[in-house]
Design a protein around this motif. Structure first.
Motif, PDB file in Angstrom:
ATOM      1  N   SER A  54       2.737  -5.067  -2.199  1.00 26.55           N
ATOM      2  CA  SER A  54       2.528  -4.127  -3.299  1.00 26.55           C
ATOM      3  C   SER A  54       1.159  -3.490  -3.089  1.00 26.55           C
ATOM      4  O   SER A  54       0.360  -3.973  -2.287  1.00 26.55           O
ATOM      5  CB  SER A  54       2.591  -4.810  -4.671  1.00 26.55           C
ATOM      6  N   ALA A  55       0.911  -2.429  -3.823  1.00 24.92           N
ATOM      7  CA  ALA A  55      -0.337  -1.681  -3.630  1.00 24.92           C
ATOM      8  C   ALA A  55      -1.394  -2.069  -4.650  1.00 24.92           C
ATOM      9  O   ALA A  55      -2.417  -1.392  -4.770  1.00 24.92           O
ATOM     10  CB  ALA A  55      -0.052  -0.181  -3.734  1.00 24.92           C
ATOM     11  N   ASN A 366       1.690   5.459 -10.254  1.00 26.43           N
ATOM     12  CA  ASN A 366       2.329   6.311  -9.249  1.00 26.43           C
ATOM     13  C   ASN A 366       1.573   7.609  -9.028  1.00 26.43           C
ATOM     14  O   ASN A 366       1.507   8.120  -7.903  1.00 26.43           O
ATOM     15  CB  ASN A 366       3.784   6.597  -9.650  1.00 26.43           C
ATOM     16  N   GLU A 367       0.999   8.163 -10.095  1.00 26.73           N
ATOM     17  CA  GLU A 367       0.207   9.381  -9.937  1.00 26.73           C
ATOM     18  C   GLU A 367      -1.022   9.125  -9.077  1.00 26.73           C
ATOM     19  O   GLU A 367      -1.417   9.968  -8.267  1.00 26.73           O
ATOM     20  CB  GLU A 367      -0.211   9.922 -11.309  1.00 26.73           C
ATOM     21  N   ALA A 370       0.170   8.544  -5.419  1.00 26.50           N
ATOM     22  CA  ALA A 370       0.717   9.774  -4.826  1.00 26.50           C
ATOM     23  C   ALA A 370      -0.355  10.630  -4.186  1.00 26.50           C
ATOM     24  O   ALA A 370      -0.070  11.425  -3.289  1.00 26.50           O
ATOM     25  CB  ALA A 370       1.459  10.577  -5.898  1.00 26.50           C
ATOM     26  N   THR A 371      -1.594  10.463  -4.609  1.00 27.43           N
ATOM     27  CA  THR A 371      -2.688  11.258  -4.029  1.00 27.43           C
ATOM     28  C   THR A 371      -3.169  10.699  -2.703  1.00 27.43           C
ATOM     29  O   THR A 371      -3.940  11.350  -1.998  1.00 27.43           O
ATOM     30  CB  THR A 371      -3.885  11.312  -4.990  1.00 27.43           C
ATOM     31  N   GLY A 372      -2.732   9.492  -2.354  1.00 27.85           N
ATOM     32  CA  GLY A 372      -3.207   8.852  -1.126  1.00 27.85           C
ATOM     33  C   GLY A 372      -4.266   7.802  -1.371  1.00 27.85           C
ATOM     34  O   GLY A 372      -4.668   7.097  -0.446  1.00 27.85           O
ATOM     35  N   MET A 401       6.254   3.994  -3.773  1.00 33.47           N
ATOM     36  CA  MET A 401       5.085   4.706  -3.271  1.00 33.47           C
ATOM     37  C   MET A 401       4.456   4.022  -2.062  1.00 33.47           C
ATOM     38  O   MET A 401       3.499   4.548  -1.474  1.00 33.47           O
ATOM     39  CB  MET A 401       4.024   4.819  -4.375  1.00 33.47           C
ATOM     40  N   LEU A 402       4.986   2.859  -1.685  1.00 35.39           N
ATOM     41  CA  LEU A 402       4.395   2.130  -0.559  1.00 35.39           C
ATOM     42  C   LEU A 402       4.693   2.849   0.754  1.00 35.39           C
ATOM     43  O   LEU A 402       5.820   3.263   1.016  1.00 35.39           O
ATOM     44  CB  LEU A 402       4.946   0.707  -0.515  1.00 35.39           C
TER      45      LEU A 402
END
Length: 1011
Positions: A54-55, A366-367, A370-372, A401-402
């Motif tokens: 997970s992130a 997630n936002e 999504a930007t990196g 998003m991973l």
């Protein structure tokens, strides 16, 4: 000794985990259904090369100090674990430097703790123990088939300290732990005890690498000069050969931006000066330094990046914590942190890796990703109800998003997102609906402490809210209206107009938004009330005593209804031609329709209440008592309040006069431009009504403070703004001549005793042209009848009554607004209930207020916990209810150290009881903040002690196991007793607690502890 944590040996940690999982299907309070398993197969490749399941993970702080904290984080979904910062000052030295409590996370979070409270050697051992156990449990529980997590160590605060022997040993030990005692001991124990496991085997043990961590984050104190930061970073990159992050402070944004942004978002009460902004690392120096370090890292084949953001220092001005300065985080920090990320990303064209922390949760993860930006760590969200288990939702929603390849940051996307956040209502203080605290005035009981604060502390009439929410969400409207009408004599009115103090106490406010309880009441009323009314039969008279009620407002009608349905003969006198006073004649029709008022009125009529309208009571109370045995006065507050201007008072239109004319005369000539002076709900009604009058083009609300201090409900303020009405802040009206309103410009001063900022005149004045000015600063009570009847009042003209609301004249009661001035409908109804119950008691009549039992499956409750959920329309909104009167357990959820545990004890109203484990508590105070009672669980619940020293240093009710069935017990009265199970020396409650722990929770008792 509660603030000094005891460290549990690795052997006992293993047994604890296995025993708790076997018996409870949970580990350190994390339930099995909240264990996270990556089902997609996606993984995240970090800039350091780690492969993560997970992130997300815990930020370096309270959730990654003890082994059990780190294990709990992993089980729930964390895979990037920032270890709590270590520094040269450690152990007792730092414990004594941190005041307690040290965390206050009621909305935005504040803390005054920073580095580990353990010694550096203890911290190292805790991290090694957790490192092993995570991998054991991952295999044993089927959570992962590879090492899907990574540690990131954190050090501070100067180069000399970092180079010290103990910090150097710590760093080198995490880089390669093979020769450390902690690593060898853990590995040996597992090797000798592989028979304890069903899936974890020798091959798995051999795979556990001694190379625990190859990345580090530099945490620097405020004021650390640029050359020192660069020297430390250079040392870490070159001599320690570590991938390196630098924590950056929001002070890089500059004082003006930070102050302007926090003010704009409604956090103007957060106090900070420009000191740290000037004293900390400056932006241009930072950029130049980061460029040099990026080149150096590339040269050394290491990774370099930033961690955004570190602490935001603010002043203690409202007694949040026992400190002079504290650090702010959470949703108030998010706009600053994400803006700094965007600014730096633009500076480096997305090439500078950024890890993130500062207000992240399930709603924005997630936002961010999504930007990196990645990985993302968090602390504030998991300090709130739901706790560690919130990680599961965050991990699950972000799984898509991973990415298996590390990428540059999408600068354009990040800048756009940061700009949108500044305008996002979720990050404005007002999003919390001006809720200050969910705590009630109820005392925390030693046992059976489950409570729904919405009904037991929030609702003045104690409506059984979780019960009817459950029924409405199930579509059982007929049953729901029966529950509602049990306490509420006006379901449609309160379903439309109630000030809903219940929502201020709703546990959901600490997740996302309060449940829309009022709206759910209206769903039930709209679907079932007419059928309910039609079925009412006139109540039988059970007494020959008669009651006179003066005033048919909400309080008067409620009192009459309560009494009549319980057998009393009641007559209501009203000088107007219809019931419900202010509701019918003053509150605008666009807020409450006539048919809804009539629907509620028919409840009292069908019950047998007699109403006499167009009747002005002129008899004295003593004269009335010759005809009636009891008199209830509910005459409201109809007198004009003091004028909001000193000069030109006669030209200012009174709010009640205006609203009366607008509703009953259907017209009000106001001109084109109107000002409303005031900031309460009546002022909001005036403003919205004025805008609807013929010819009116512009309406302003004029207020001497700022919007965040307006007493009106936030939803009313929002509706005013949505309709285009302007709010003119910091203006104190002084004079009105019929055309020009002269106002003094005000400024906010220091914090006063209420915790609000005082308002101070500047001596500067402004002239504003208005055709009409409406004064809405409060109505008054006509006290002449009270004086004429010799009713006792204080110096301020307020009635002096018994708790039953009976006056100095026997059997004469006062309820509602006439009692103490304008208040709310539901409080008037509460007064009516209080007086009615007293009268029924005097008449030896039972009352029909009853408790409804509408349980929910426990597993259904647990499924809803730790999950953010958006507001739903219609009956589905009730599915957000957490049924707190059935299962609370918030103190367990919010404890970072797992010091509050749930045990099953037979013989109590609730099988689940709270036990506090002193040896795992550092008195951070977080459970005290979120407990809905006025007390603090870590001080006021039954406590288990691990040593005599701890026992003697505490005043908590609790026990210490001595040997066999012998315990040292501090009883409820404070007496200390040597107790043998079954000898009858202590209360049944404590006996049950001790027996339960002794038989079913042996792993809690006297573990092998270190320190």
């Amino acid at each position: 000794m509660g603030e000094n944590m005891r460290l549990i040996s690795f052997e006992h940690l293993v047994d604890w985990c296995l025993e708790e999982y076997k018996n409870e299907r949970a580990i350190f309070g994390i339930k099995e259904d909240k264990f996270y398993r990556n089902k997609s197969g996606n993984y995240l490749k970090t800039v350091f090369g780690d492969k993560l399941g997970s992130a997300i993970g815990p930020a370096a702080g309270p959730h990654c100090q003890l082994a059990q904290n780190i294990i709990g984080s992993y089980l729930a979904g964390s895979r990037f674990i920032e270890l709590k910062t270590v520094q040269i000052m450690d152990g007792e030295q730092i414990q004594h430097a941190v005041n307690r409590p040290c965390i206050y996370a009621e909305d935005e979070c504040y803390n005054c703790e920073w580095s580990t409270e353990l010694t550096v050697q203890q911290a190292f051992a805790e991290y090694v123990k957790a490192y092993f156990l995570i991998q054991v449990l991952a295999k044993e529980l089927g959570l992962a088939d590879y090492k899907d997590f990574a540690y990131n160590m954190s050090v501070g605060y100067d180069l000399e300290g970092i180079k010290s022997e103990k910090i150097d040993n710590y760093i080198e030990g995490l880089k390669d732990a093979s020769n450390t005692e902690a690593f060898k001991a853990c590995k040996q124990f597992l090797s000798d005890n592989l028979n304890k496991f069903s899936k974890f085997n020798k091959e798995d043990l051999d795979k556990i690498s001694p190379n625990i961590c190859q990345s580090i984050t530099l945490s620097t104190l405020h004021g650390c000069p640029a050359h020192e930061i660069e020297s430390i970073s250079t040392y870490l990159l070159t001599e320690k050969n570590l991938n390196t992050f630098i924590k950056c402070n929001p002070t890089l944004l500059g004082y003006e931006f930070a102050r302007e942004t926090t003010n704009k978002l409604g956090y103007d009460y957060i106090s900070f000066t420009d000191f740290h902004f000037k004293d900390d690392l400056q932006y241009n120096d930072a950029v130049a330094m980061f460029k040099r370090l990026m080149l150096l890292a590339k040269e050394k084949d290491r990774s370099f990046g930033l961690k955004l953001t570190n602490t935001f220092p603010v002043d203690v001005k409202r007694n949040e914590l026992p400190s002079e300065e504290m650090y702010m985080s959470g949703r108030s920090l998010f706009p600053l942190s994400i803006t700094l990320a965007a600014k730096l990303s633009k500076e480096f064209d997305g090439k500078l890796p950024i890890a993130y922390s500062g207000g992240a949760d399930a709603a924005n993860i997630n936002e961010i990703l999504a930007t990196g930006i990645q990985p993302v760590t968090m602390a504030t969200t998991i300090l709130k109800p739901g706790g560690y288990e919130r990680f599961k939702q965050i991990a699950e929603v972000s799984e898509s998003m991973l990415t298996p390849e590390f990428k540059d940051i999408d600068t354009k996307s990040l800048i756009s997102y940061a700009e949108s956040v500044i305008e996002d209502p979720r990050y404005q203080k007002s999003y919390r609906d001006k809720v200050k605290s969910r705590k009630t005035e109820n005392k925390l009981p030693l046992i059976d402490c489950f409570m729904a604060p919405c009904k037991d502390g929030g609702c003045p009439i104690n409506q059984q809210i979780p019960e009817y929410l459950k029924l409405v969400s199930d579509g059982k409207y007929d049953e729901a209206i029966n529950v509602i009408a049990n306490d509420n004599t006006a379901p449609s009115i309160l379903g439309t107009l109630c000030s809903h103090p219940c929502q201020d106490k709703c546990t959901r406010v600490d997740y996302d938004k309060s449940i829309q309880i009022r709206a759910m009441k209206f769903v039930a009323a709209d679907n079932a009330q007419q059928k309910f009314v039609d079925a009412i039969k006139k109540s039988e008279l059970k007494s020959n005593k008669k009651v006179a009620v003066i005033g048919a407002g909400p309080g008067g009608v409620a009192a009459a209804s309560y009494l009549r349905r319980n057998g009393m003969d009641v007559v209501v006198f009203e000088k107007l031609d219809k019931p419900y006073g202010i509701v019918r004649y003053i509150i605008p029709e666009f807020r409450i329709a006539e048919e809804l008022i009539e629907r509620d009125y028919q409840i009292a009529v069908k019950q047998g209440v007699e109403f006499k309208f167009n009747t002005d009571v002129t008899d004295s109370y003593e004269q009335l008592k010759k005809k009636y045995d009891y008199v209830l006065v509910a005459t409201g507050a109809w007198m004009k309040g003091d004028s909001p201007v000193k000069e030109g008072q006669e030209k200012v239109l009174d709010a009640l006069d205006f609203l009366w004319n607008a509703r009953n005369e259907k017209s009000a000539e106001l001109g084109k431009k109107v000002a409303v002076i005031g900031a309460g709900d009546v002022a909001m009604d005036c403003a919205r009504t004025a805008l609807r009058q013929k010819g009116v083009e512009e309406v302003h609300v004029v207020y001497r403070r700022t919007e965040s201090y307006m007493p009106a409900s936030q939803e009313d303020v929002n509706e005013v703004k949505e309709e285009g009405i302007k709010i003119d802040e910091l203006l104190a009206p002084a004079k009105y001549d019929g055309k020009v309103l002269i106002c003094e410009k005000m400024s906010l001063g220091d914090f006063d005793s209420s915790g609000r900022k005082s308002v101070v005149g500047t001596g500067k004045f402004i002239e504003l042209e208005f055709d009409t000015v409406i004064g809405a600063t409060g109505a008054k009570v006509d006290t002449k009848p009270f004086k004429d009847n010799s009713i006792n009042m204080d110096d301020r003209g307020r009635l002096k009554l018994l708790s039953s609301l009976e006056s100095n004249i026997e059997n004469v009661y006062f309820i509602g607004d006439c009692k103490q001035g304008p208040s709310t409908i539901v409080k008037a109804m509460a007064d009516a209930k209080t007086a009615a119950l007293d009268i029924l008691k005097k008449e030896n009549l039972s009352n029909d207020f009853k408790k409804f039992n509408v349980p929910m499956e426990n597993e259904q409750v647990y499924t809803r916990k730790a999950v953010l959920a958006p507001i739903e329309k219609g009956k589905e909104e009730g599915e957000r209810c957490l049924k707190c009167d059935q299962i609370c357990e918030i103190c367990k959820e919010v404890c970072p150290n797992r010091a509050n545990v749930i045990i099953n004890v037979e013989g109590f109203n609730n099988l689940h009881q709270i036990l506090h484990i002193d040896g795992m508590c550092n008195e951070c105070g977080n459970c005290g903040v979120f407990c809905p009672y006025e007390d603090r669980p870590y001080k006021d619940k039954v406590t288990l002690f691990w040593s005599k020293e701890e026992f003697e240093d505490s005043s908590n009710v609790g026990f210490l196991k001595l040997y066999d069935d012998k315990f040292l017990v501090r009883a409820e009265n404070g007496n200390v007793i040597e107790h043998t199970l079954g000898d009858g020396k202590i209360s049944n409650e404590l006996e049950k607690f001790i027996k339960s722990v002794s038989s079913d929770y042996k792993h809690f008792l006297n573990p092998t502890v270190i320190g």
